[in-house]
Motif scaffolding. Structure first.
Motif, PDB file in Angstrom:
ATOM      1  N   ILE A 196       0.784  -1.111  -0.123  1.00 32.96           N
ATOM      2  CA  ILE A 196      -0.002  -0.078  -0.056  1.00 32.96           C
ATOM      3  C   ILE A 196       0.810   1.100  -0.042  1.00 32.96           C
ATOM      4  N   LEU A 197       2.068   1.042   0.527  1.00 34.49           N
ATOM      5  CA  LEU A 197       3.061   2.266   0.363  1.00 34.49           C
ATOM      6  C   LEU A 197       3.901   2.091  -0.942  1.00 34.49           C
TER       7      LEU A 197
ATOM      8  N   ALA B 139      -1.321   8.020 -11.370  1.00 38.06           N
ATOM      9  CA  ALA B 139      -0.783   6.681 -11.319  1.00 38.06           C
ATOM     10  C   ALA B 139      -0.389   6.333  -9.775  1.00 38.06           C
ATOM     11  N   THR B 140      -0.177   7.642  -9.032  1.00 42.73           N
ATOM     12  CA  THR B 140       0.145   7.535  -7.555  1.00 42.73           C
ATOM     13  C   THR B 140      -1.265   6.963  -6.901  1.00 42.73           C
ATOM     14  N   VAL B 141      -2.127   7.805  -7.131  1.00 43.74           N
ATOM     15  CA  VAL B 141      -3.527   7.581  -6.404  1.00 43.74           C
ATOM     16  C   VAL B 141      -4.237   6.265  -6.983  1.00 43.74           C
TER      17      VAL B 141
ATOM     18  N   PHE C 122     -12.829   0.496   5.129  1.00 44.08           N
ATOM     19  CA  PHE C 122     -12.874   2.058   5.409  1.00 44.08           C
ATOM     20  C   PHE C 122     -11.567   2.841   4.694  1.00 44.08           C
ATOM     21  N   GLU C 123     -10.568   1.869   4.646  1.00 47.64           N
ATOM     22  CA  GLU C 123      -9.286   2.223   3.950  1.00 47.64           C
ATOM     23  C   GLU C 123      -9.507   2.378   2.534  1.00 47.64           C
ATOM     24  N   PHE C 124     -10.084   1.354   1.883  1.00 43.29           N
ATOM     25  CA  PHE C 124     -10.233   1.584   0.352  1.00 43.29           C
ATOM     26  C   PHE C 124     -11.371   2.834   0.133  1.00 43.29           C
ATOM     27  N   ALA C 125     -12.369   2.963   0.828  1.00 47.49           N
ATOM     28  CA  ALA C 125     -13.145   4.120   0.758  1.00 47.49           C
ATOM     29  C   ALA C 125     -12.297   5.465   0.806  1.00 47.49           C
ATOM     30  N   MET C 126     -11.617   5.628   1.492  1.00 46.88           N
ATOM     31  CA  MET C 126     -10.780   6.633   1.826  1.00 46.88           C
ATOM     32  C   MET C 126      -9.875   7.007   0.635  1.00 46.88           C
TER      33      MET C 126
ATOM     34  N   THR D 151      -5.871   0.902  -5.737  1.00 46.19           N
ATOM     35  CA  THR D 151      -6.017  -0.606  -6.059  1.00 46.19           C
ATOM     36  C   THR D 151      -5.220  -1.403  -5.269  1.00 46.19           C
ATOM     37  N   ALA D 152      -4.033  -0.964  -4.747  1.00 44.95           N
ATOM     38  CA  ALA D 152      -3.275  -1.785  -3.552  1.00 44.95           C
ATOM     39  C   ALA D 152      -4.087  -1.955  -2.224  1.00 44.95           C
TER      40      ALA D 152
END
Length: 158
Positions: free
Chosen positions: A12-13, A55-57, A73-77, A62-63
């Motif tokens: 994710i990073l 590309a970054t976001v 919640f993380e995917f929604a954000m 996606t990750a």
């Protein structure tokens, strides 16, 4: 394993950072192929093909989807953040670049300089505004697709 090593194994990073880096390298190469000129500003500058913002976001969202799931919640954000960044790149920042191009033409106009009575203290007419700050919809789309591919590859070994 220390914190730095742990971060290097976090897709994710890693995916968004790789997305930005790869998009910037592609942007430089595409600019070089089209203009036949090396431009250092293209290495870290905004605008151009593909959108490193997208590309970054795109890689981040996606990750996050692949690791945390669609209901998280993380995917929604990450998704809302991606939408805002891509909208801004296509609209606000693209318009800013267009305005910069027009203002650069006006700043160079000798008649306008004479009418304004340029003084030695007034150096604004030496200013060159950035024109490559936003993206066209196709640049954003290509950046998004690039980010998705990079995230899928980064998350393959999970």
């Amino acid at each position: 394993m220390n914190e730095f090593q742990i971060a290097l194994h976090n897709p994710i990073l890693v995916a968004p950072v790789a997305g930005w880096c790869i998009a910037q390298v592609l942007k430089v190469l595409i600019h070089l192929c089209i203009t036949r000129q090396w431009n250092w500003e293209r290495v870290v500058g905004g605008g151009g093909m593909p959108s490193s913002h997208s590309a970054t976001v795109g890689a981040l969202a996606t990750a996050t989807l692949l690791i945390k799931g669609a209901g998280s919640f993380e995917f929604a954000m990450a998704t809302v953040f991606a939408i805002i960044v891509m909208y801004d790149a296509m609209n606000v920042r693209l318009e800013t670049g267009k305005q910069g191009a027009i203002l650069n033409i006006l700043i160079k106009n000798e008649e306008i300089k004479a009418r304004l009575g340029e003084t030695s203290k007034d150096k604004w007419t030496e200013t060159v505004l950035k024109e490559y700050v936003g993206h066209t919809p196709i640049q954003v789309l290509v950046g998004l697709i690039l980010g998705i591919i990079i995230a899928v590859v980064a998350c393959q070994n999970l």
